[in-house]
Design a protein around this motif. Structure first.
Motif, PDB file in Angstrom:
ATOM      1  N   LEU A 160      13.827 129.773  70.847  1.00  0.00           N
ATOM      2  CA  LEU A 160      12.737 128.819  72.011  1.00  0.00           C
ATOM      3  C   LEU A 160      13.460 127.655  72.096  1.00  0.00           C
ATOM      4  O   LEU A 160      13.053 126.885  73.463  1.00  0.00           O
ATOM      5  CB  LEU A 160      11.301 129.639  71.892  1.00  0.00           C
ATOM      6  CG  LEU A 160      10.089 128.619  72.573  1.00  0.00           C
ATOM      7  CD1 LEU A 160      10.721 129.166  73.882  1.00  0.00           C
ATOM      8  CD2 LEU A 160       9.488 128.785  72.097  1.00  0.00           C
ATOM      9  N   LEU A 161      14.258 127.126  70.924  1.00  0.00           N
ATOM     10  CA  LEU A 161      14.167 125.683  70.766  1.00  0.00           C
ATOM     11  C   LEU A 161      15.794 125.201  72.142  1.00  0.00           C
ATOM     12  O   LEU A 161      15.481 124.252  72.685  1.00  0.00           O
ATOM     13  CB  LEU A 161      14.406 125.138  69.924  1.00  0.00           C
ATOM     14  CG  LEU A 161      14.624 123.750  69.604  1.00  0.00           C
ATOM     15  CD1 LEU A 161      13.763 122.630  70.187  1.00  0.00           C
ATOM     16  CD2 LEU A 161      15.339 123.722  68.129  1.00  0.00           C
ATOM     17  N   ILE A 211      16.614 123.123  79.075  1.00  0.00           N
ATOM     18  CA  ILE A 211      15.512 123.010  80.796  1.00  0.00           C
ATOM     19  C   ILE A 211      15.156 121.733  80.953  1.00  0.00           C
ATOM     20  O   ILE A 211      15.373 121.113  82.066  1.00  0.00           O
ATOM     21  CB  ILE A 211      14.335 123.750  80.640  1.00  0.00           C
ATOM     22  CG1 ILE A 211      14.849 125.819  80.672  1.00  0.00           C
ATOM     23  CG2 ILE A 211      13.516 123.779  81.670  1.00  0.00           C
ATOM     24  CD1 ILE A 211      13.702 126.131  80.392  1.00  0.00           C
ATOM     25  N   ALA A 212      15.093 121.104  79.446  1.00  0.00           N
ATOM     26  CA  ALA A 212      14.777 119.684  79.192  1.00  0.00           C
ATOM     27  C   ALA A 212      16.710 118.506  80.117  1.00  0.00           C
ATOM     28  O   ALA A 212      16.163 117.786  80.400  1.00  0.00           O
ATOM     29  CB  ALA A 212      14.320 119.072  78.269  1.00  0.00           C
ATOM     30  N   ALA A 213      16.891 119.062  79.860  1.00  0.00           N
ATOM     31  CA  ALA A 213      19.019 118.708  79.822  1.00  0.00           C
ATOM     32  C   ALA A 213      18.841 118.537  81.420  1.00  0.00           C
ATOM     33  O   ALA A 213      18.827 117.787  82.386  1.00  0.00           O
ATOM     34  CB  ALA A 213      19.835 119.544  78.923  1.00  0.00           C
ATOM     35  N   VAL A 241      19.078 116.044  86.985  1.00  0.00           N
ATOM     36  CA  VAL A 241      18.701 115.939  87.843  1.00  0.00           C
ATOM     37  C   VAL A 241      17.702 115.468  89.087  1.00  0.00           C
ATOM     38  O   VAL A 241      17.906 114.618  89.999  1.00  0.00           O
ATOM     39  CB  VAL A 241      17.451 117.836  88.375  1.00  0.00           C
ATOM     40  CG1 VAL A 241      17.246 117.841  89.601  1.00  0.00           C
ATOM     41  CG2 VAL A 241      18.421 118.524  88.618  1.00  0.00           C
ATOM     42  N   LYS A 242      16.596 114.378  87.705  1.00  0.00           N
ATOM     43  CA  LYS A 242      15.776 113.146  87.953  1.00  0.00           C
ATOM     44  C   LYS A 242      16.671 111.974  88.438  1.00  0.00           C
ATOM     45  O   LYS A 242      16.959 111.178  89.005  1.00  0.00           O
ATOM     46  CB  LYS A 242      14.792 113.254  87.079  1.00  0.00           C
ATOM     47  CG  LYS A 242      14.956 111.906  86.785  1.00  0.00           C
ATOM     48  CD  LYS A 242      12.698 112.065  87.067  1.00  0.00           C
ATOM     49  CE  LYS A 242      12.221 110.884  86.683  1.00  0.00           C
ATOM     50  NZ  LYS A 242      12.083 109.945  88.042  1.00  0.00           N
TER      51      LYS A 242
END
Length: 61
Positions: free
Chosen positions: A3-4, A10-12, A17-18
């Protein structure tokens, strides 16, 4: 542990993308400098040439 790992992936992806969307579109929100604003106002006819030159000199100090 799995999960980590997926949370970090996903955070990366979100951060990349931002960053890409901000840099590729050229949208630097809130990052216009005073000279850009002055030029835009002069081009739009909001201020006269004398006022433009006076403010330009003040900004160059």
């Amino acid at each position: 542990m799995m999960l980590l790992f997926w949370g970090l992936v996903i955070a990366a992806i979100f951060v990349v993308v931002k960053w890409l969307s901000d840099n590729l579109t050229g949208s630097h929100r809130g990052k216009r400098d005073a000279m850009d604003i002055l030029r835009e106002r002069f081009a739009a006819g909001e201020i006269e040439e004398e006022e433009f030159e006076r403010r330009k000199k003040a900004l160059e100090r």
